[in-house]
Design an enzyme around this catalytic site. Structure first.
Site, PDB file in Angstrom:
ATOM      1  CG  ASP A 170     -83.972   5.613  -4.015  1.00 17.54           C
ATOM      2  OD1 ASP A 170     -82.731   5.589  -3.948  1.00 17.54           O
ATOM      3  OD2 ASP A 170     -84.687   6.198  -3.191  1.00 17.54           O
ATOM      4  CG  ASP A 175     -79.954   4.612  -0.596  1.00 18.96           C
ATOM      5  OD1 ASP A 175     -79.448   5.732  -0.353  1.00 18.96           O
ATOM      6  OD2 ASP A 175     -81.034   4.467  -1.199  1.00 18.96           O
TER       7      ASP A 175
END
Length: 178
Positions: A129, A145
Site C-alpha cells: 500500500d 483497492d
C-alpha cells in the site's frame, strides 16, 4: 474464431492490462518510496507513502494476518466473478443491451483488483500500500483497492437501479445456459 471467443480474449487482455498497471505501481512504490520520505502530490491532502511491513489484512486492517483465508477467498471470488462475466457476455449477445457490457467492465475491474492484491499476498505475504489521503487520515491503500472499491459501488448501483430481478438471476446463475 467466433465473436464470443474474441470477447473472451478481450476480457483476458483487459484484466491483464489492469493487473499490470497495479503491479507496476507497486513495484515503483517499493523502488522509489520504501525507506524514503513521503512524496507530496497535493500538500496536506494526498501523498505517496510506502507502508512499511505491508498490509496483512483487509480494509482498515481487519482480519490481519489471515493470509491463507484471503488467498482462498480470492480464488473463490474470482471463480464466481468469471461465471458472472460469462453470463453477462451471453446476455449481451442475446439482447445487445449495453448495460450488460457496462456491468461486465466493472466485474473485470473488480477481478483485476482482487488478482492484484492476491499476487501481493502470494509473493510478499502482504499487500503493498502506498497511496495516502491525508486530508481525512484515510488508511493507506493501492490501485487494486481502488479497482475493488469503485467497481463494487458501481456494480451495486447498477444492480439496484438498472437490472431487473429476472436479469439479476440470469447473471448469478451457476449453470451454463445453452
Amino acid at each position: 474464431m467466433n465473436s464470443k471467443h474474441i470477447y473472451g480474449a478481450k476480457v483476458g487482455l483487459f484484466t491483464a492490462f489492469l493487473v499490470i498497471i497495479d503491479q507496476l505501481s507497486k513495484y515503483l512504490a517499493t523502488t522509489y518510496l520504501k525507506g524514503k520520505s513521503d512524496f507530496k502530490i497535493i500538500d496536506n491532502i494526498l501523498s505517496l507513502h510506502y507502508l512499511d511491513g505491508g498490509n496483512t489484512g483487509a480494509a482498515w486492517g481487519i482480519f490481519s494476518g489471515k493470509r491463507f483465508l484471503f488467498i482462498i477467498f480470492t480464488l473463490i471470488a474470482t471463480f464466481f466473478i468469471c461465471i458472472f462475466i460469462r453470463n453477462l457476455n451471453r446476455l449481451y449477445f442475446e439482447t445487445k443491451k449495453t448495460i450488460y457490457n457496462i456491468l461486465n467492465v466493472f466485474f473485470i475491474v473488480l477481478m483485476s483488483g482482487a488478482i492484484g492484491n492476491f499476487i501481493d499476498r502470494v509473493v510478499h505475504g502482504y499487500v503493498i500500500d502506498f497511496i495516502y489521503f491525508e486530508l481525512i487520515h484515510f488508511p493507506i491503500f493501492n490501485i487494486a483497492d481502488c479497482y475493488v472499491t469503485v467497481s463494487c459501488i458501481a456494480i451495486i448501483i447498477i444492480c439496484l437501479f438498472k437490472i431487473k430481478e429476472d436479469e439479476f438471476n440470469k447473471i448469478i446463475q451457476l449453470k451454463k445456459q445453452k
